[in-house]
Write an enzyme that holds these catalytic residues in place. Structure first.
Site, PDB file in Angstrom:
ATOM      1  CB  VAL A   1       4.543  -0.775  -8.738  1.00 23.74           C
ATOM      2  CG1 VAL A   1       3.808   0.555  -8.604  1.00 23.74           C
ATOM      3  CG2 VAL A   1       4.554  -1.206 -10.209  1.00 23.74           C
ATOM      4  CE  LYS A   2       5.026   0.651  -0.045  1.00 19.17           C
ATOM      5  NZ  LYS A   2       4.672   2.000   0.412  1.00 19.17           N
ATOM      6  CG  LEU A   3      10.796  -2.155  -3.379  1.00 15.47           C
ATOM      7  CD1 LEU A   3      11.926  -3.097  -3.794  1.00 15.47           C
ATOM      8  CD2 LEU A   3      11.109  -1.535  -2.031  1.00 15.47           C
TER       9      LEU A   3
ATOM     10  CB  VAL B   1      -0.939   0.026   1.231  1.00 17.74           C
ATOM     11  CG1 VAL B   1      -1.817  -1.218   1.244  1.00 17.74           C
ATOM     12  CG2 VAL B   1      -0.153   0.135   2.541  1.00 17.74           C
TER      13      VAL B   1
END
Length: 316
Positions: free
Chosen positions: A177-179, A122
């Protein structure tokens, strides 16, 4: 249709807010945390505190993971035989920030234990978790939206909103994508800190600098969110602490290196965040990276006092 029983493992800064949100949304939540004291307020919010991870998992159809990192996840659900045995037939919903390769390896181990694995990291902090407006990235064999009566989609809707839930692709893609987004947190904050520091050192008026910046294509809203903290050198309680930013930047650097990318920039970012952590600012808001780029001077004592006051306030 009755809401599923959910096990939530890890009730730190974000996990606690997510636990409250799910309980208030009608889910039966069985919560576990290494620090038992953090469970007490959640019982008042309607969650069921459990003494072990296995106890929380027992009877649950979905196991939500909000643990510190991949080694912690493996320790809790895969290395504990009693917990691992309970993975059969359950969906593991991994919502923390870990590396793509780490996530893929966990998915394989959960599958071998006859469970189903979905990654759903998230973007957002405690206020968004509390309101159910988190941005959620999903990595799975299929889009959970295509199975609206399944166990995952109702949970995601409770924690985010439909427009904020993005199916990225197979396991590993959402973690990447979160990183990538968290690398931008470090890049933008350190870049702004460096520019602000030079403006201050030069004696130029900060308000003039900000007026020009706000009117330009260079502006990002996070600059105004962190400006006063940096001007006051008072970083306060953290929604996202410096130590977690360091973990994520180092994860990004490792993934970038494995992908054959040049890692000079993430390495430099990591050095700056590491310097802030070394100053005792690990539990402060990540805007404390300003201390690492600005250097000693008036206000440094206040920053150190805030760091000492924030000790022990982090997750788990």
């Amino acid at each position: 249709m009755a809401s599923p029983t959910v096990a939530l493992l890890g009730t730190g800064l974000m996990g606690a807010k997510m636990c409250r949100r799910l309980a208030s949304s009608g889910f039966t939540v069985q919560a576990w945390n290494r620090t038992v004291e953090k469970l007490e307020p959640l019982a008042e919010a309607g969650a069921k505190p459990c003494p072990t991870a296995a106890a929380a998992m027992d009877g649950a159809s979905v196991v939500i993971l909000m643990l510190a990192d991949a080694p912690a996840i493996r320790s809790v659900i895969l290395e504990d035989p009693s917990a691992k045995a309970l993975l059969k037939g359950k969906t593991v919903l991994q919502m923390g920030t870990i590396g793509p390769k780490e996530s893929a390896a966990l998915a394989a181990e959960v599958s071998a234990a006859s469970g189903c694995y979905v990654e759903a990291p998230v973007l957002g902090s405690q206020p968004e978790a509390e309101k159910g407006t988190l941005l959620i990235m999903v990595g799975a064999a299929a889009d959970p939206k295509d199975d609206p009566t399944g166990p995952v989609w109702p949970l995601l809707l409770a924690l985010g909103q439909e427009l904020n839930i993005h199916y990225i692709g197979p396991v590993g893609t959402a973690a990447a994508v979160k990183l990538a987004l968290n690398q931008l947190i470090a890049s933008l904050t350190i870049g702004f800190s460096t520019s602000l520091g030079l403006v201050q050192r030069s004696g130029a008026p900060v308000d003039k600098f900000m007026s020009i910046l706000r009117a330009s294509a260079l502006y990002a809203p996070t600059y105004d969110k962190k400006l006063q903290k940096m001007l006051d050198r008072d970083y306060g309680a953290a929604n996202f602490p410096t130590k977690h930013l360091l973990k994520d930047v180092r994860l990004f650097e490792a993934e970038a290196e494995a992908a054959g990318m040049d890692t000079a920039v993430p390495s430099a970012l990591g050095s700056v965040v590491s310097a802030a952590v070394a100053r005792g600012l690990h539990d402060c808001d990540y805007s404390a990276v300003f201390e690492a780029v600005y250097g000693p001077g008036e206000g440094a004592g206040q920053a150190q006092a805030e760091a000492e006051g924030a000790e022990g306030s982090g997750a788990q």
